[in-house]
Design a protein around this motif. Sequence first.
Motif, PDB file in Angstrom:
ATOM      1  N   ASP A 130     -37.846  -2.394-114.631  1.00 25.15           N
ATOM      2  CA  ASP A 130     -37.761  -3.588-115.008  1.00 25.15           C
ATOM      3  C   ASP A 130     -36.381  -4.513-115.089  1.00 25.15           C
ATOM      4  OD1 ASP A 130     -40.477  -3.757-114.374  1.00 25.15           O
ATOM      5  OD2 ASP A 130     -40.914  -3.296-116.581  1.00 25.15           O
ATOM      6  N   GLU A 131     -35.382  -3.949-114.705  1.00 24.46           N
ATOM      7  CA  GLU A 131     -33.999  -4.185-114.742  1.00 24.46           C
ATOM      8  C   GLU A 131     -33.605  -5.079-113.473  1.00 24.46           C
ATOM      9  OE1 GLU A 131     -32.541  -0.326-117.226  1.00 24.46           O
ATOM     10  OE2 GLU A 131     -31.728  -0.740-115.088  1.00 24.46           O
ATOM     11  N   LEU A 132     -34.283  -6.294-113.586  1.00 25.67           N
ATOM     12  CA  LEU A 132     -34.153  -7.006-112.406  1.00 25.67           C
ATOM     13  C   LEU A 132     -32.871  -7.622-111.952  1.00 25.67           C
ATOM     14  CD1 LEU A 132     -37.565  -9.485-112.893  1.00 25.67           C
ATOM     15  CD2 LEU A 132     -37.316  -7.120-111.457  1.00 25.67           C
ATOM     16  N   TYR A 133     -32.170  -8.149-113.011  1.00 25.04           N
ATOM     17  CA  TYR A 133     -30.841  -8.635-112.898  1.00 25.04           C
ATOM     18  C   TYR A 133     -29.799  -7.502-112.371  1.00 25.04           C
ATOM     19  CZ  TYR A 133     -25.971 -10.100-113.806  1.00 25.04           C
ATOM     20  OH  TYR A 133     -24.548 -10.623-113.736  1.00 25.04           O
ATOM     21  N   GLU A 134     -29.864  -6.270-112.813  1.00 26.57           N
ATOM     22  CA  GLU A 134     -29.086  -5.317-112.197  1.00 26.57           C
ATOM     23  C   GLU A 134     -29.511  -4.881-110.811  1.00 26.57           C
ATOM     24  OE1 GLU A 134     -30.615  -5.231-115.167  1.00 26.57           O
ATOM     25  OE2 GLU A 134     -29.226  -4.769-116.669  1.00 26.57           O
ATOM     26  N   ALA A 135     -30.815  -4.985-110.587  1.00 26.47           N
ATOM     27  CA  ALA A 135     -31.450  -4.715-108.925  1.00 26.47           C
ATOM     28  C   ALA A 135     -30.866  -5.906-108.214  1.00 26.47           C
ATOM     29  CB  ALA A 135     -32.820  -4.611-109.131  1.00 26.47           C
ATOM     30  N   GLU A 136     -30.822  -6.928-108.805  1.00 29.10           N
ATOM     31  CA  GLU A 136     -30.462  -8.210-107.777  1.00 29.10           C
ATOM     32  C   GLU A 136     -28.843  -7.965-107.514  1.00 29.10           C
ATOM     33  OE1 GLU A 136     -29.649 -12.922-108.100  1.00 29.10           O
ATOM     34  OE2 GLU A 136     -31.046 -12.067-109.454  1.00 29.10           O
ATOM     35  N   MET A 137     -27.993  -7.723-108.366  1.00 27.94           N
ATOM     36  CA  MET A 137     -26.602  -7.548-108.512  1.00 27.94           C
ATOM     37  C   MET A 137     -26.304  -6.340-107.284  1.00 27.94           C
ATOM     38  SD  MET A 137     -25.027 -10.067-109.902  1.00 27.94           S
ATOM     39  CE  MET A 137     -26.573 -10.894-109.422  1.00 27.94           C
ATOM     40  N   VAL A 138     -26.992  -5.216-107.408  1.00 30.94           N
ATOM     41  CA  VAL A 138     -26.798  -4.157-106.533  1.00 30.94           C
ATOM     42  C   VAL A 138     -27.195  -4.326-105.206  1.00 30.94           C
ATOM     43  CG1 VAL A 138     -27.905  -2.002-105.950  1.00 30.94           C
ATOM     44  CG2 VAL A 138     -27.074  -2.228-108.470  1.00 30.94           C
ATOM     45  N   LEU A 139     -28.458  -5.136-104.886  1.00 31.93           N
ATOM     46  CA  LEU A 139     -28.707  -5.650-103.586  1.00 31.93           C
ATOM     47  C   LEU A 139     -27.837  -6.699-103.005  1.00 31.93           C
ATOM     48  CD1 LEU A 139     -32.377  -5.649-104.216  1.00 31.93           C
ATOM     49  CD2 LEU A 139     -31.420  -4.107-102.815  1.00 31.93           C
ATOM     50  N   LEU A 155     -36.034  -6.300-100.262  1.00 32.75           N
ATOM     51  CA  LEU A 155     -35.967  -6.064-101.649  1.00 32.75           C
ATOM     52  C   LEU A 155     -35.577  -7.149-102.536  1.00 32.75           C
ATOM     53  CD1 LEU A 155     -34.752  -2.138-101.725  1.00 32.75           C
ATOM     54  CD2 LEU A 155     -37.012  -3.075-102.826  1.00 32.75           C
ATOM     55  N   LEU A 156     -34.216  -7.711-101.825  1.00 30.84           N
ATOM     56  CA  LEU A 156     -34.051  -9.125-102.873  1.00 30.84           C
ATOM     57  C   LEU A 156     -34.814  -9.854-102.736  1.00 30.84           C
ATOM     58  CD1 LEU A 156     -31.348 -10.234-104.216  1.00 30.84           C
ATOM     59  CD2 LEU A 156     -30.622 -11.243-101.749  1.00 30.84           C
ATOM     60  N   THR A 157     -35.424 -10.276-101.791  1.00 27.53           N
ATOM     61  CA  THR A 157     -36.750 -11.370-101.901  1.00 27.53           C
ATOM     62  C   THR A 157     -37.659 -10.987-102.917  1.00 27.53           C
ATOM     63  OG1 THR A 157     -36.240 -11.530 -99.466  1.00 27.53           O
ATOM     64  CG2 THR A 157     -38.378 -12.637-100.546  1.00 27.53           C
ATOM     65  N   HIS A 158     -38.028  -9.466-102.760  1.00 26.58           N
ATOM     66  CA  HIS A 158     -38.869  -9.126-104.071  1.00 26.58           C
ATOM     67  C   HIS A 158     -38.666  -9.418-105.331  1.00 26.58           C
ATOM     68  CE1 HIS A 158     -41.763  -6.356-105.828  1.00 26.58           C
ATOM     69  NE2 HIS A 158     -40.961  -5.814-106.687  1.00 26.58           N
ATOM     70  N   VAL A 159     -37.170  -9.044-105.585  1.00 28.93           N
ATOM     71  CA  VAL A 159     -36.646  -9.423-106.905  1.00 28.93           C
ATOM     72  C   VAL A 159     -36.612 -10.980-107.224  1.00 28.93           C
ATOM     73  CG1 VAL A 159     -34.318  -9.193-108.237  1.00 28.93           C
ATOM     74  CG2 VAL A 159     -35.241  -7.223-106.683  1.00 28.93           C
ATOM     75  N   LEU A 160     -36.307 -11.531-106.302  1.00 26.96           N
ATOM     76  CA  LEU A 160     -36.230 -12.965-106.690  1.00 26.96           C
ATOM     77  C   LEU A 160     -37.628 -13.653-106.693  1.00 26.96           C
ATOM     78  CD1 LEU A 160     -33.555 -14.403-104.021  1.00 26.96           C
ATOM     79  CD2 LEU A 160     -33.325 -13.910-106.562  1.00 26.96           C
ATOM     80  N   ILE A 161     -38.591 -12.935-106.219  1.00 23.70           N
ATOM     81  CA  ILE A 161     -40.011 -13.464-106.370  1.00 23.70           C
ATOM     82  C   ILE A 161     -40.549 -13.099-107.876  1.00 23.70           C
ATOM     83  CG2 ILE A 161     -42.405 -13.182-105.775  1.00 23.70           C
ATOM     84  CD1 ILE A 161     -41.338 -13.133-102.726  1.00 23.70           C
ATOM     85  N   GLN A 162     -39.938 -11.960-108.192  1.00 25.94           N
ATOM     86  CA  GLN A 162     -40.499 -11.509-109.279  1.00 25.94           C
ATOM     87  C   GLN A 162     -39.623 -12.292-110.644  1.00 25.94           C
ATOM     88  OE1 GLN A 162     -39.694  -6.846-109.272  1.00 25.94           O
ATOM     89  NE2 GLN A 162     -41.583  -7.245-110.636  1.00 25.94           N
ATOM     90  N   ASN A 163     -38.466 -12.672-110.441  1.00 24.84           N
ATOM     91  CA  ASN A 163     -37.999 -13.731-111.247  1.00 24.84           C
ATOM     92  C   ASN A 163     -38.565 -14.783-111.488  1.00 24.84           C
ATOM     93  OD1 ASN A 163     -35.614 -12.200-112.398  1.00 24.84           O
ATOM     94  ND2 ASN A 163     -34.367 -12.742-110.481  1.00 24.84           N
ATOM     95  N   VAL A 164     -39.029 -15.426-110.137  1.00 28.37           N
ATOM     96  CA  VAL A 164     -39.654 -16.775-110.040  1.00 28.37           C
ATOM     97  C   VAL A 164     -41.239 -16.602-110.852  1.00 28.37           C
ATOM     98  CG1 VAL A 164     -41.087 -18.399-108.511  1.00 28.37           C
ATOM     99  CG2 VAL A 164     -38.762 -17.532-108.052  1.00 28.37           C
ATOM    100  N   LYS A 179     -33.235 -22.422-112.669  1.00 25.87           N
ATOM    101  CA  LYS A 179     -33.129 -21.011-111.817  1.00 25.87           C
ATOM    102  C   LYS A 179     -34.400 -21.009-111.025  1.00 25.87           C
ATOM    103  CE  LYS A 179     -30.961 -19.045-115.816  1.00 25.87           C
ATOM    104  NZ  LYS A 179     -30.636 -18.238-117.005  1.00 25.87           N
ATOM    105  N   LYS A 180     -35.413 -21.128-111.305  1.00 25.03           N
ATOM    106  CA  LYS A 180     -36.458 -21.224-110.503  1.00 25.03           C
ATOM    107  C   LYS A 180     -36.323 -21.947-108.985  1.00 25.03           C
ATOM    108  CE  LYS A 180     -41.551 -22.386-110.196  1.00 25.03           C
ATOM    109  NZ  LYS A 180     -42.745 -23.031-110.567  1.00 25.03           N
ATOM    110  N   ASP A 181     -36.006 -23.159-109.217  1.00 31.67           N
ATOM    111  CA  ASP A 181     -35.568 -23.956-107.929  1.00 31.67           C
ATOM    112  C   ASP A 181     -34.737 -23.277-107.087  1.00 31.67           C
ATOM    113  OD1 ASP A 181     -37.868 -25.587-108.742  1.00 31.67           O
ATOM    114  OD2 ASP A 181     -36.446 -27.170-109.603  1.00 31.67           O
ATOM    115  N   LYS A 182     -33.629 -22.666-107.784  1.00 32.56           N
ATOM    116  CA  LYS A 182     -32.452 -22.237-106.944  1.00 32.56           C
ATOM    117  C   LYS A 182     -32.990 -21.021-106.220  1.00 32.56           C
ATOM    118  CE  LYS A 182     -27.825 -20.360-107.654  1.00 32.56           C
ATOM    119  NZ  LYS A 182     -26.900 -20.008-108.510  1.00 32.56           N
ATOM    120  N   ALA A 183     -33.871 -20.107-106.895  1.00 28.97           N
ATOM    121  CA  ALA A 183     -34.238 -18.900-106.278  1.00 28.97           C
ATOM    122  C   ALA A 183     -35.039 -19.197-104.965  1.00 28.97           C
ATOM    123  CB  ALA A 183     -35.006 -18.168-107.284  1.00 28.97           C
ATOM    124  N   LEU A 184     -36.166 -20.323-105.140  1.00 26.39           N
ATOM    125  CA  LEU A 184     -36.838 -20.401-104.317  1.00 26.39           C
ATOM    126  C   LEU A 184     -36.255 -21.021-103.013  1.00 26.39           C
ATOM    127  CD1 LEU A 184     -40.039 -21.990-106.185  1.00 26.39           C
ATOM    128  CD2 LEU A 184     -40.029 -19.879-104.788  1.00 26.39           C
TER     129      LEU A 184
END
Length: 217
Positions: A130-139, A155-164, A179-184
Motif C-alpha cells: 500500500d505504498e502508492l507514492y513510492e509505486a508511482e515514483m518508480v513507474l 500500472l501507473l493508471t491503477h496507482v492513480l485511480i487508487q489515489n483518486v 490532487k484528485k482533479d489533477k490525477a483524473l
Amino acid sequence: LLYGTICDPEFMMHYANSLSKGGRHSQAVFQMRRAIDLIPTDQRRLAEMNILVHYLSGGSDKEKSRAREICLSEIKRNPSNRAALVRLSQLEALDGNVSEAVKCLERALTGVENDPKYAKMLAQKHLLKDELYEAEMVLRRAIDADPNDIQAWALLTHVLIQNVDMIKDASVNTNSAAKKDKALKEIEENILPKMKSLVKAFAMYYTAVNAYNNSGN
C-alpha cells in the motif's frame, strides 16, 4: 509475414495469450511452442516453467497447488531463481498471503532494486504494501526510461485511480480535491490516449499475423 520473420519470443507469447483468450487453444499452443523454439536451449526449462505456472495459477485450487509445487521445486534447485520467486509471489497474493508475496518479491529484487528492467516488479512490491507514492515514483521513472512500456502505463493508471478512490469524498476547493482533479486529468488527457496508441500498434501486429495465418500459407 513468413514463419521466422518474427523472431521475438515475447511477441509470440502475447499472440498466444490473445489466441487463448479468443478460444483458439490449439493455435495458442502452437504459438507457445514457436516462442519456446526461439529461446536459447539453456533458457527453455525456465520458459516452460513460466508458461505452465501462468496457466495453472488461473485454474482450480488443485491446479494452483501444482503451480506452487513447481515454483518451490525450482526455488529449491536455485534459491535465486527470479522467475520462480515472482510466480510464487503472484500465487501468494492470489491466496491473500500478502506478507509472503512481498517476501518473495524482495528476494527476487535482491541486487536489482535500481535496475530499470525490474521497475514494474518493484512497483508491484510497493503496491502490495500500500505504498502508492513510492509505486508511482518508480513507474514514472520506468516510463521515462521506456515511454512505450504499456504495462508500466497500465500500472501507473491503477496507482492513480487508487489515489483518486482514496480522496473521492474530498470537498471542493481543497488540496485533496485539486490532487484528485489533477490525477483524473492526467489519466484522461495523457495516459489513456498514450495507451490507446500503443494498443493500436500492437493490434496492427496481431492483425498482420492473423491475416497471414488465415491466408493458407
